[in-house]
Design an enzyme around this catalytic site. Structure first.
Site, PDB file in Angstrom:
ATOM      1  N   HIS A 191      -4.737   1.089   0.098  1.00  0.00           N
ATOM      2  CA  HIS A 191      -4.103   2.397  -0.089  1.00  0.00           C
ATOM      3  C   HIS A 191      -4.854   3.445   0.718  1.00  0.00           C
ATOM      4  CE1 HIS A 191      -2.428   0.360  -3.700  1.00  0.00           C
ATOM      5  NE2 HIS A 191      -1.348   0.894  -3.168  1.00  0.00           N
ATOM      6  N   HIS A 205      -1.750   2.645   5.625  1.00  0.00           N
ATOM      7  CA  HIS A 205      -0.721   2.085   4.742  1.00  0.00           C
ATOM      8  C   HIS A 205       0.369   3.123   4.463  1.00  0.00           C
ATOM      9  CE1 HIS A 205       0.886   1.165   0.622  1.00  0.00           C
ATOM     10  NE2 HIS A 205       1.206   0.077   1.296  1.00  0.00           N
TER      11      HIS A 205
END
Length: 80
Positions: free
Chosen positions: A70, A74
């Site tokens: 994350h 991403h």
């Protein structure tokens, strides 16, 4: 970089890691700004380009580089 952003707009094949490298670690803000521009949202909503760019960088800065999944790369991949 322009060609890579155009390809990301027209295709599902998108290398977010390559975009991160080309943008020197700013894939999310670069792609988001490109999409705003490409879809004429900046002119339609009379957005100040410099303020928009700073806002997008601020969002991107909220992503930590310590999380291998994350992160801003991403997020750019999901945005695409």
């Amino acid at each position: 970089m322009e060609r890579m952003l155009e390809e990301s707009y027209e295709s599902w094949s998108f290398d977010a890691f390559k975009l991160a490298a080309v943008t020197q670690g700013h894939p999310l803000s670069a792609l988001a700004y490109y999409l705003f521009h490409k879809n004429k949202l900046i002119s339609t909503f009379d957005l100040p380009p410099v303020k928009l760019a700073r806002f997008l960088r601020s969002i991107e800065a909220g992503y930590t580089t310590h999380n291998p999944y994350h992160n801003a790369t991403h997020a750019a991949d999901v945005l695409q």
